[in-house]
Design a protein around this motif. Sequence first.
Motif, short mmCIF file in Angstrom:
data_model
loop_
_atom_site.label_atom_id
_atom_site.label_comp_id
_atom_site.label_asym_id
_atom_site.label_seq_id
_atom_site.Cartn_x
_atom_site.Cartn_y
_atom_site.Cartn_z
N UNK A 5 -4.60 6.14 -3.89
CA UNK A 5 -3.22 6.55 -4.18
C UNK A 5 -2.29 5.41 -4.56
N UNK A 6 -2.72 4.15 -4.34
CA UNK A 6 -1.74 3.05 -4.44
C UNK A 6 -2.27 1.84 -5.19
N UNK A 7 -1.39 0.84 -5.29
CA UNK A 7 -1.77 -0.38 -6.02
C UNK A 7 -2.93 -1.10 -5.33
N UNK A 8 -3.10 -0.91 -4.02
CA UNK A 8 -4.24 -1.57 -3.36
C UNK A 8 -5.57 -0.88 -3.68
N UNK A 9 -5.51 0.19 -4.48
CA UNK A 9 -6.74 0.90 -4.88
C UNK A 9 -7.10 0.65 -6.34
N UNK A 10 -6.31 -0.10 -7.06
CA UNK A 10 -6.51 -0.23 -8.52
C UNK A 10 -7.93 -0.73 -8.86
N UNK A 11 -8.35 -1.84 -8.24
CA UNK A 11 -9.66 -2.42 -8.58
C UNK A 11 -10.80 -1.49 -8.18
N UNK A 12 -10.60 -0.79 -7.08
CA UNK A 12 -11.60 0.19 -6.62
C UNK A 12 -11.75 1.30 -7.65
N UNK A 22 0.83 -1.22 0.00
CA UNK A 22 0.00 0.00 0.00
C UNK A 22 0.85 1.26 0.00
N UNK A 23 2.17 1.07 0.11
CA UNK A 23 3.06 2.22 0.28
C UNK A 23 3.28 2.52 1.76
N UNK A 24 2.44 1.94 2.62
CA UNK A 24 2.55 2.16 4.06
C UNK A 24 2.81 0.86 4.81
N UNK A 25 2.36 -0.27 4.22
CA UNK A 25 2.55 -1.59 4.84
C UNK A 25 2.48 -2.64 3.74
N UNK A 26 2.97 -3.85 4.09
CA UNK A 26 2.74 -4.98 3.21
C UNK A 26 1.60 -5.78 3.82
N UNK A 27 0.71 -6.25 2.96
CA UNK A 27 -0.45 -7.03 3.44
C UNK A 27 -0.42 -8.40 2.77
N UNK A 38 -2.25 12.84 -7.04
CA UNK A 38 -0.87 13.05 -7.43
C UNK A 38 0.07 12.60 -6.31
N UNK A 39 1.25 12.15 -6.69
CA UNK A 39 2.25 11.74 -5.70
C UNK A 39 2.15 10.30 -5.28
N UNK A 40 1.07 9.60 -5.68
CA UNK A 40 0.89 8.19 -5.31
C UNK A 40 1.65 7.25 -6.23
N UNK A 41 1.32 5.96 -6.13
CA UNK A 41 2.02 4.97 -6.95
C UNK A 41 1.57 5.06 -8.42
N UNK A 42 2.51 4.77 -9.30
CA UNK A 42 2.26 4.87 -10.74
C UNK A 42 1.11 3.96 -11.18
N UNK A 43 1.03 2.77 -10.57
CA UNK A 43 0.00 1.80 -10.96
C UNK A 43 -1.40 2.35 -10.71
N UNK A 44 -1.58 3.14 -9.65
CA UNK A 44 -2.89 3.72 -9.37
C UNK A 44 -3.20 4.79 -10.42
#
Length: 237
Positions: free
Chosen positions: A185-192, A149-154, A203-209
Amino acid sequence: MNKTSSFSPRALICDIDGTITDKSRRINLDSVSVIRTLIDNDIPVIFASGNTVCSLTFLCKMVGTDGTIISENGGVYRIGFAGELKICGDKDVSITAYKRLQDYFQKKGVSLELYSPEYRFADVAFAHTGDADEVREVVKDLPVKILDSGFALHIMSDYVNKGTTFLKVSKEIGISPDNFIAIGDSSNDIELIKNAGLGVAVGGGQKSAAEAADYVSLKKFGDGFSESVRKYFPSLF
Ligand SMILES: O=C(O)COP(=O)(O)O
Ligand SMILES: [Mg+2]
């Protein structure tokens, strides 16, 4: 007119860390104010986060939402404060994977730092230790995925994500996903981001998002969230 300029949302679903906070997780006060304006104008606001149910519940109370949440990256959801907690992931499989990782990193002299394991129903979250791809390699034969998530691994069941749980929530509350704006902002938000009528990455988040989004805010993190909400709910501001 393309979707990004003509879209008129009825509801908002948003991530927390990196989206209504700054890079170091401090809440953006303007974002809170913007969310209050939505709530006061009867626009439903739902938090969808990797955080635990109890931390999201507290945030909902303080900000003033109705308590509908998606937590643990889609592993758990609840409609309203009084709703039943619905668990979508298999915690046992996440724990099995975690034990293997613990052994692996212990041999390298690294101890993993768990994040609130006693409050988690579906996933296992821990501090960034080494590279997410190295972690993925160690558990690649198990039915789990590793989310960064950029903050933790899940560690989560491989079929769980915020986007599929969002579809369940939207069905239960009777608002089509097409009427939602989703912001993350992150890869854990892609499907959402992809499952909502309009998906925004701050802006400023992960490229994948950003790649998954219809619109990427000009400003960063919480400031980008506020900018996007003002852009898509112009009559309220
Ligand atoms: O719990 C995390 O790792 C990050 O949470 P988020 O989904 O609100 O960004
Ligand atoms: Mg985030």
